[in-house]
Every structure is written in structure tokens, then in C-alpha cells.
Design an enzyme around this catalytic site. Structure first.
Site, short mmCIF file in Angstrom:
data_model
loop_
_atom_site.label_atom_id
_atom_site.label_comp_id
_atom_site.label_asym_id
_atom_site.label_seq_id
_atom_site.Cartn_x
_atom_site.Cartn_y
_atom_site.Cartn_z
N HIS A 100 11.47 7.40 15.12
CA HIS A 100 11.63 6.63 16.37
C HIS A 100 11.88 5.18 15.95
CE1 HIS A 100 8.54 9.68 17.52
NE2 HIS A 100 9.06 9.65 18.73
N ASP A 103 8.75 3.32 14.96
CA ASP A 103 8.03 3.68 13.72
C ASP A 103 8.46 2.82 12.56
OD1 ASP A 103 7.38 5.97 15.21
OD2 ASP A 103 9.04 7.11 14.31
N GLU A 267 8.89 22.57 20.12
CA GLU A 267 7.73 22.30 19.26
C GLU A 267 6.65 23.33 19.51
OE1 GLU A 267 6.58 18.21 18.68
OE2 GLU A 267 4.48 18.71 18.98
N ASP A 295 10.29 21.55 16.05
CA ASP A 295 9.19 20.78 15.47
C ASP A 295 8.12 21.79 15.12
OD1 ASP A 295 10.54 18.42 15.83
OD2 ASP A 295 9.16 17.59 17.32
N ASP A 306 -2.57 18.05 21.99
CA ASP A 306 -1.50 18.17 21.01
C ASP A 306 -2.00 17.66 19.66
OD1 ASP A 306 1.03 18.50 19.97
OD2 ASP A 306 1.93 16.83 21.04
N ASP A 338 6.63 17.63 12.76
CA ASP A 338 6.11 16.59 13.64
C ASP A 338 4.58 16.69 13.56
OD1 ASP A 338 5.61 14.76 15.59
OD2 ASP A 338 6.76 15.76 17.18
#
Ligand code: XLS
Ligand code: NI
Ligand code: NI
Length: 434
Positions: A100, A103, A267, A295, A306, A338
């Protein structure tokens, strides 16, 4: 050079009997599985945010990790972080990474300053990538952490935030294109609501649909040939997220005319939060023709949130790859971890071991999936179960009407005879491979 990973050598494949915790026992990049190198099937990617930006906090406590790139609000430490990241890529030898914007660069005092920081780090990445084999699987914009996004990005009640979101995504798509990224992801963590009492859902969905159309238009305008991916998740951080699951996303894409332009990044942990298995989400996406990328991080089944843990369950992973392989495998997509360490896993060695284990489990799962496909047992069972639909009489049933079928059933010429679904036999079959 940092010395963060100082005593850790590049990870080698040592075979299933190895007891070395920092060796691959199953992931052998060059090994050919169903006619393709393992590395080209799995297309592993490392997530910059969990491995390098996350500091070990949870809702009850802050940072536990101490890294040479802390504090992260300076350009100098952003470069140290990039140095360490690429050192880890050299150790693991995975072909891809993902980021991202937030990040990789410190937030500036203005949009323009944040962009300047971002572009400098993207150029720094470009230099590092030019001397290595590591590529960008996808880029994405973090439009959920800063307080400006607290009420959503493209679904924000404030049109100025919609504009800020558009400007942000443009910069992240430009950077993804510049680095040769193969996909661009949109995960809408706050594209949803906290309470319906203050939410005009229809309006917000229309705005999100319009926004995604603008993203697709921009992709074509700049000549980005990668895939635009939407990542479903039912909730967290918002109470309800509009991109709830694969089926909901497909309905959304169809309503806004994007089902041929946008695919899904699925994900495992999000599938679990939605009350599904991972293979359910993958099978749904393949049935609808929108599987893009995955992911590969699981949730704790008891915690209800999560937890983004590295995969460690061979049967689950094998069934996921089974559906991916049956769909023809990844094209631009891949397997992104992830996934983050537990907050007590403080050491550089923990970070490497987590990825080694995740890559190895995926390799085992892939091999098991390929063996099931090559054996053909599940396909044979499916063909047998649906064989009636291959007969002329079966085919004709889809091209007739209720009256005709009524007459055939009423006259007794059609009389259903129930047959076993053979579930336990099939479950036992799968257990021979995993
Ligand atoms: C959060 C999401 C996020 C996306 C990228 O739960 O998984 O990490 O993958 O924004
Ligand atoms: Ni997630
Ligand atoms: Ni994700």
C-alpha cells in the site's frame, strides 16, 4: 545494507526429510508440477504492510517489535525499511511483493508532500528491482488508516473525500504501472457502514460503482495491462463492508457493468469471516469467471476477527489450489501472504520462518491438488453424478417448458430415482492425497 537479517542465509530446498527450520522441505521452485514450474504456479508475494510496516500492536496494546526502520515517519527510515525488505526477498527468493502507498512512505503534511515521498520510494524500489528477479504482484492504496477515511473513501458522505480517494488511487496506479505491477487491488475496508441510521446505502453503492468505473477508465487511459482486482471481506474495520464476499462482489460488478473488467482477490481469512470456506469463495469466483488472485492467510477459527496468520493446514490449502488448478491456474494473479507474525514473535528469524512455513505448506497443498487432478477421481465422480445432463433427454429438459415437463412426469415417463451423493467416500478419497 542493514544487519537485520545478518546471520540468515538464503533459504534452500533440502527435501522432506530435512529438519532445518530455515529450509524448504516442499517448495522447490524448479520442480515441475502438471507441466509448470512450482514457482510459476504459486507466484508467491510478500506483503510489505505486515512484514515491515506493522509494529506488533493489537486493540489492547501498542508496538512490540523494535526494528532498525523505526520510527517510520521519516524518509531516511523508509529507505532502511526498503533495504531490509529487499534483503528478505533475497533470502526467501519469492518472485513478488505487494504494497500500500502508506506502508512504504511517510505521510507528508499535504497530499503533494505525501506524493513526493511516495514517488521517491517507488524510484528506490525501481533501482532495487532492476538488479533482481523480484517483481510487483500488486499495488494498492491504503484508504482506511488515516482519519480522513474514517467514514469511507469512495463511499464517504463528503464528496471531497471521494476526490481525495480518486487522486490517491491515480498515484498508486501510476506507481504500479511504473514498477511493472501485474495487478492493482482495491480492498474497501471502510466502504461500508457503522450504522444504517446515518447511511444512505443506495447512494454509497452508486458512488462506489462510479469510482470503480473511473479506475477502469484510467487503467485503459494509461495503458495498464494488469488486472484490476476487488478484495471481498464482510466486515472489519467497518461493521458491514459492501464487498461482503465473492458472490456479493460479482453482483456489484454486474450492476455497474464491470464484470468483464474486474476480478477478485480472495483471502482465506475473509472467507472465514463471511462464514464460508476458502474453497467456497474460490469455487464461486471460478464458477462466475472472476478468479484473479489470492491472499493466503488464515484466521483463527475461534477468535472471530481477521488474525492474518500464515497458512498451516494442508487439507485447506490443497482444496484451495485444487479449485485454482481446475480453473487453469493463475494468469496475472498469485499467492500473496497477507499474513503477519504473532506479536510475541519478535525476531528476524521469526519473520523468515513464518514465510518459509507458509511457502512450504502451499507447495504441499499444490502437489496434493495436482495429484488429485492427475488421478481424476473427483472429476470422474462429478461426471458420473451429472451424467444424466449429458443425455439427449437431459439436454432437452433445459429447452422446454413447465407444461411439457408436467406431462412427462404426470404420465409416469419420468420418475426420479435418488442416488447416493457419496460424500464420505469422496472425503476419504481426498484424505489419501493430503
Ligand atoms: C485487510 C485486507 C488488506 C488488503 C489490501 O483485511 O486483507 O490487507 O489485502 O488492502
Ligand atoms: Ni485481510
Ligand atoms: Ni488481503
Amino acid at each position: 545494507m542493514t544487519d537485520f537479517f545478518a546471520n540468515i542465509a538464503p533459504i534452500a530446498f533440502e527435501g522432506a526429510d530435512s529438519t532445518n527450520p530455515l529450509a524448504f522441505r516442499h517448495y522447490n521452485p524448479d520442480e515441475v508440477v502438471m507441466g509448470k514450474r512450482m514457482e510459476d504456479h504459486l507466484r508467491f508475494a510478500i506483503a510489505y504492510w505486515h512484514s515491515f510496516a506493522w509494529e506488533g500492536g493489537d486493540p489492547f496494546g501498542g508496538q512490540t517489535f523494535e526494528r532498525p526502520w523505526h520510527p517510520q515517519d521519516q524518509m531516511a527510515t523508509a529507505k532502511i525499511k526498503a533495504d531490509a525488505a529487499f534483503e528478505m526477498f533475497d533470502i526467501l527468493g519469492q518472485p513478488y511483493f505487494c504494497w500500500h502507498d502508506a506502508d512504504i512512505r511517510p505521510e507528508g503534511d499535504s497530499f503533494a508532500e505525501s506524493l513526493k515521498n511516495f514517488e521517491a520510494v517507488i524510484d528506490y524500489f525501481g533501482e532495487k528491482m532492476s538488479s533482481r528477479d523480484v517483481k510487483l504482484l500488486w499495488g494498492t492504496a491504503n484508504m482506511f488508516s488515516h482519519r480522513r477515511w474514517m467514514s469511507g473513501a469512495s463511499t464517504n458522505p463528503d464528496p471531497d473525500v471521494f476526490a481525495y480517494s480518486a487522486a490517491t488511487v491515480k498515484t498508486c496506479m501510476d506507481a504500479t504501472l511504473k514498477l511493472g505491477g501485474e495487478n492493482y487491488v482495491l480492498w474497501g475496508g471502510r466502504e461500508g457502514y457503522e450504522t444504517l441510521l446515518n447511511t444512505d446505502m443506495g447512494r454509497e453503492l452508486d458512488h462506489m460503482g462510479r469510482f470503480l468505473n473511473m479506475v477502469v477508465d484510467y487503467k485503459h487511459k494509461i495503458g495498464f495491462t494488469g488486472t484490476i482486482l476487488v478484495e471481498p471481506k464482510p466486515q472489519e474495520p467497518s461493521k458491514h463492508q459492501y464487498d461482503y464476499d465473492a458472490a456479493t462482489c460479482f453482483g456489484f460488478l454486474q450492476k455497474y457493468g464491470l464484470e468483464n473488467e474486474v476480478k477478485l482477490n480472495l483471502e482465506q481469512g475473509h472467507a472465514i469471516l463471511a462464514g464460508h470456506s476458502f474453497e467456497h469463495e474460490i469455487a464461486t469466483a471460478t464458477a462466475l469467471g472472476v478468479l484473479g488472485s489470492i491472499d493466503m492467510n488464515r484466521n483463527d477459527y475461534q477468535s472471530g476477527w481477521d488474525t492474518d496468520q500464515f497458512p498451516n493446514n494442508v487439507p485447506e490449502v490443497a482444496l484451495a489450489y485444487y479449485h485454482i488448478l481446475r480453473d487453469g491456474g493463475f494468469s496475472t494473479g498469485g499467492t500473496n501472504f497477507d499474513a503477519k507474525l504473532r506479536r510475541q514473535s519478535l525476531d528476524a528469524e521469526d519473520l523468515i520462518a513464518a514465510h518459509v512455513g507458509g511457502m512450504d505448506i502451499c507447495a504441499r497443498g499444490l502437489k496434493a491438488a495436482a495429484a488429485m487432478i492427475e488421478d481424476g477421481g473427483l472429476d470422474a465422480a462429478l461426471s458420473e453424478r451429472y451424467a444424466g445432463w449429458d443425455t439427449d433427454a437431459g439436454k432437452a429438459m433445459l429447452n422446454t417448458d413447465l407444461d411439457t415437463l408436467f406431462n412427462q412426469v404426470h404420465s409416469g415417463s419420468i420418475a426420479p430415482a435418488p442416488k447416493s451423493g457419496r460424500q464420505e467416500i469422496l472425503e476419504n478419497y481426498v484424505n489419501r492425497f493430503v
